[in-house]
Design a protein around this motif. Structure first.
Motif, short mmCIF file in Angstrom:
data_model
loop_
_atom_site.label_atom_id
_atom_site.label_comp_id
_atom_site.label_asym_id
_atom_site.label_seq_id
_atom_site.Cartn_x
_atom_site.Cartn_y
_atom_site.Cartn_z
N HIS A 41 120.25 -0.44 89.06
CA HIS A 41 118.91 -1.00 88.89
C HIS A 41 118.98 -2.49 89.16
O HIS A 41 119.81 -3.21 88.58
N ARG A 58 115.00 -6.86 79.85
CA ARG A 58 116.34 -6.28 79.93
C ARG A 58 116.37 -4.92 79.23
O ARG A 58 117.00 -3.97 79.71
N ASP A 59 115.69 -4.81 78.12
CA ASP A 59 115.63 -3.54 77.40
C ASP A 59 114.97 -2.46 78.25
O ASP A 59 115.40 -1.30 78.24
N GLU A 62 117.51 -1.27 80.78
CA GLU A 62 118.52 -0.40 80.17
C GLU A 62 117.94 0.98 79.86
O GLU A 62 118.63 1.99 79.98
N GLU A 63 116.65 1.02 79.49
CA GLU A 63 116.01 2.30 79.23
C GLU A 63 115.88 3.12 80.51
O GLU A 63 116.06 4.34 80.50
N ILE A 65 117.94 3.04 83.07
CA ILE A 65 119.28 3.56 83.36
C ILE A 65 119.59 4.75 82.45
O ILE A 65 120.11 5.79 82.90
N ALA A 66 119.26 4.64 81.17
CA ALA A 66 119.53 5.73 80.22
C ALA A 66 118.75 6.98 80.58
O ALA A 66 119.28 8.10 80.53
N GLU A 84 124.57 0.45 86.18
CA GLU A 84 124.77 -0.97 86.44
C GLU A 84 123.42 -1.65 86.64
O GLU A 84 122.55 -1.13 87.35
N ILE A 85 123.24 -2.79 86.00
CA ILE A 85 122.04 -3.60 86.18
C ILE A 85 122.48 -4.90 86.84
O ILE A 85 123.35 -5.61 86.34
#
Length: 276
Positions: A41, A58-59, A62-63, A65-66, A84-85
Motif C-alpha cells: 500500500h 496510518r491506521d 494498516e487496516e 493491509i489487514a 508493506e506500507i
C-alpha cells in the motif's frame, strides 16, 4: 531492470472494494506458482500531513493491509502473506518493487468496460509499460474457469511468453490456446509456424493440452474476442522490441478491452532452447 524468478507476487492494495478481488486473484496466482504474496500500500505522507491526524491516516493504511491479508488467507491459506506500507504514488511504488518481484498485480480501474475513454496514463497501463517483471491486470468480475489464452506473433519474445503461459496452465490444470493472428493483406507463412513453436516450448510441459489457431484479422480484436472464455490472457509487452519500456498496440488493446485478466509478460529471459 528485470524481475526476480525467486521473488513474490506483489499486489497493490487500495481502498476500493474491488481491490479485494485483485488481492484474491493475486493470492491464487501466488499459490499457482509456489510464491509468497506481498501486499503493498502506497501511503501519501503529503496528503496525510494536511489531514486532521497523521496517525489516523496510518491506521487506515494498516487496516487496508489487514483486510487484504484476511481476503488472501480465505482463498489460499497456505500462501505466506506479508504487508508493506510505503511512501509515494502507487504505480511508482509497484514499479520499484517489480525489480525484485516474480509478478506484480493491480486492478484495471474499470477500464475494460470504459470503451474508448481510457486515459493513456491509467495506472494499469503505466505499470504494464514500465514494470521490470510480468504484470497481472485484474478485472472487476471474476474470470470463468476456462483455458489459458496466449497471443503468439512469431517474434523472438514469443518463446518467453509461451513458456510463461504453459507454466500458468500447468499449475492451473488448464489447457493452452495459442492464437496467431495474421492481419488481412499480409502474407502468411502457414499454420506450421505456430504449431512448431508451440510444440517446441510445450515439450517442457507434456501434461498440458494445447490448441493452436491461426486466424485472419486484426490481432488485438482477435485476441479480445478469444479472451471472453479464458481465465487469463497472456501477451508480450511489445513483440518487435521486447526490451523497450513501452507497450505495443496488441498488448494495449488487450489491456483496454479484454474481459479476462491480462498478464503482460516482460522482464524475463527465455529459458527455452532457441529463445532470445
Amino acid at each position: 531492470m528485470t524481475g526476480s524468478t525467486g521473488g513474490p507476487v506483489v499486489v497493490g492494495v487500495g481502498p476500493a472494494p474491488a481491490d479485494l478481488e485483485v488481492v484474491r486473484l493475486a493470492a491464487r496466482e501466488a499459490a499457482a506458482h509456489g510464491r509468497g504474496l506481498a501486499l503493498l500500500h502506497a501511503f501519501n505522507w503529503e496528503a496525510a500531513l494536511t489531514g486532521p491526524s497523521v496517525a489516523g491516516s496510518r491506521d487506515v493504511a494498516e487496516e487496508l493491509i489487514a483486510r487484504a491479508a484476511t481476503a488472501a488467507n480465505e482463498v489460499e491459506p497456505a500462501v505466506p502473506v506479508s504487508g508493506e506500507i510505503v511512501e509515494g504514488a502507487p504505480v511508482e511504488a509497484l514499479i520499484r518493487r517489480s525489480g525484485t518481484a516474480f509478478l506484480v498485480a493491480l486492478g484495471d480501474g474499470g477500464m475494460a468496460g470504459c470503451g474508448s475513454c481510457v486515459p493513456a496514463d491509467a495506472p494499469a497501463v503505466q505499470l504494464a509499460a514500465r514494470a521490470g517483471c510480468p504484470v497481472l491486470v485484474v478485472r472487476r468480475d471474476p474470470p470463468p474457469p476456462g483455458p489459458v489464452l496466449v497471443g503468439v506473433d512469431g517474434s523472438p519474445n514469443s518463446r518467453t511468453v509461451l513458456d510463461f503461459a504453459f507454466g500458468c496452465a500447468a499449475r492451473r490444470q488448464a489447457r493452452v490456446i495459442a492464437v496467431r493472428a495474421v492481419e488481412p493483406g499480409r502474407p502468411d507463412d502457414g499454420d506450421d509456424v505456430l504449431g512448431t513453436l508451440v510444440a517446441e516450448v510445450g515439450r517442457r510441459h507434456p501434461q498440458v493440452p494445447t490448441e493452436c489457431h491461426t486466424v485472419r484479422g486484426d490481432p488485438g480484436t482477435v485476441l479480445v474476442e478469444q479472451s471472453r472464455s479464458a481465465q487469463v490472457a497472456l501477451v508480450g509487452a511489445r513483440g518487435d522490441q521486447p526490451g523497450r519500456g513501452m507497450l505495443g498496440e496488441v498488448s494495449q488493446t488487450l489491456l483496454y478491452h479484454a474481459p479476462a485478466p491480462v498478464i503482460v509478460v516482460r522482464g524475463l529471459v527465455s529459458a527455452v532452447p532457441g529463445g532470445a
